[in-house]
Design an enzyme around this catalytic site. Sequence first.
Site, PDB file in Angstrom:
ATOM      1  N   SER A 186     -26.629  19.409 -36.738  1.00  0.00           N
ATOM      2  CA  SER A 186     -25.638  20.483 -36.607  1.00  0.00           C
ATOM      3  C   SER A 186     -26.220  21.797 -36.128  1.00  0.00           C
ATOM      4  CB  SER A 186     -24.939  20.695 -37.938  1.00  0.00           C
ATOM      5  OG  SER A 186     -25.856  21.191 -38.887  1.00  0.00           O
ATOM      6  N   HIS A 214     -20.763  15.333 -37.853  1.00  0.00           N
ATOM      7  CA  HIS A 214     -20.416  16.145 -36.684  1.00  0.00           C
ATOM      8  C   HIS A 214     -20.007  15.328 -35.457  1.00  0.00           C
ATOM      9  CE1 HIS A 214     -21.480  20.048 -38.388  1.00  0.00           C
ATOM     10  NE2 HIS A 214     -22.362  19.363 -39.095  1.00  0.00           N
ATOM     11  N   LYS A 245     -14.405  18.446 -41.065  1.00  0.00           N
ATOM     12  CA  LYS A 245     -14.650  18.783 -39.669  1.00  0.00           C
ATOM     13  C   LYS A 245     -13.505  18.225 -38.810  1.00  0.00           C
ATOM     14  CE  LYS A 245     -19.395  19.712 -40.611  1.00  0.00           C
ATOM     15  NZ  LYS A 245     -19.305  19.769 -42.054  1.00  0.00           N
TER      16      LYS A 245
END
Lengths: 400, 80
Positions: A186, A214, A245
Amino acid sequence: MTDLFTKFDDLIKTREDLLSTGVTDPFNLVMEKVLSPTVAICNGRETILLGTYNYMGMTFDPDVIQAGKDALDNFGSGTTGSRVLNGTYAGHKACEEALRDFYDMDGAMVFSTGYLANLGVISTLAGKDDYIILDIDSHASIYDGCAMGNANVIPFRHNDIEALEKRLKRLPEDAGKLVILEGVYSMLGDVAPLDKMVPLAKKYGAMVLVDEAHSMGFIGENGRGVCEAQGVIDDVDFIIGTFSKSVGTVGGFCVSNHPKFEILRLVSRPYVFTASLPPSVVATAATSIGKLKHAKAKRDHLWENSKRLHGGLKKLGFQLGTEDPQSAIIAVIMPDLEKGAAMWEALLNEGLYVNLARPPATPANMTLLRCSLCALHSDEQVGEILGMFERAGRATGCID
Amino acid sequence: MTDRADVKGRIFGLIDQFNKKGIEVSEETRFAQDLEWDSLTVLDFVAEVEDEFDILITMNQQAEIENVGQLVDAVAGMVK
């Protein structure tokens, strides 16, 4: 009496020094109103959001919101209990079913956050006499899971295939081994060479856990992550992910095809000894996951955004975390914290929010302006963002 | 057969490669405070030591090692 806060004195001083320059506190921003996944009001001003991890823009999806409202009406505001006692509602089971379907796997466990998912799975699987081999740039929740389980932890240089193999080779043959990797890291937004690393781990008899926080929803043909995109998903023993996310709410999970996977529900302390997610949260998550499965057009547009922003920033003369765009994260490398904070503030004044990341969260003591794109950023917004970077960059002397 | 003196000599040789500030090294020299190594330097140095002696040094073991003498002891113990 020894003041237990003395150990934070250096950090307190760094903070005071930074704020004494008159810069806005980068870790104290308030979103006064949120208008959409890409726009909020900060300090009374309309601001484009470019640091939210809201990759697929699901937070305002009408179906997702309706599912949450229905669950609030029908099941109440919270479960007030652990998953293993009174905290498993129909919605939690439906959410796990949505995950099994999304990943095409046999087992799925929902935790209360992504952090707890790593803590709960890693600390329970790898104990005192087992070995964990992990990338040095692993997320804090992975390290904390290792510490909690008290396993023997062996780090290797970031994304270094040879360094991984050297360590695997030296492990006792009959020891329990878990290799922990991330799909997308990330901080710099770079992708792991899972197609090389996963087979290596298997060759040396290790189980493999990949954190796809991610990449879920975005990378891979079906949005299953980097291990899908690189063709090794069938050899991965555990995928860890998050709802905070691409899914657009909060929560964490682990999916696996291991035949004994279900026993984790009874032995994983971060699963057992905390309250389960509220019914509205699991309802929004399940609905969002169902829609992410079929979101190919959004995935394509997000790639377009990532490529355009990466290319544009590079052309302006910014130093970026990766040579080419590898994910929806683009990290702009700043010379130091002071310059980074000044640039962050200049961007905010332009009407753009990005994340300011600094040591110890960053590799190699870097200060980063981390941008995460959303599938709902319009072409027009990406153009505006580049203009803001150009003006702020020149005003702060970050670019010529 | 590897004795402590041999291990010590080889470790001092490896430290040399990372000792960019040219700080004088003894068994009492501490890695973080005296050599001022950051975490990335420590990682690379540990990897060199591991390769040199074909051993593994876990993070748990690293946490116990503060100075050069302790590292020599630990490595000498592992290669016996």
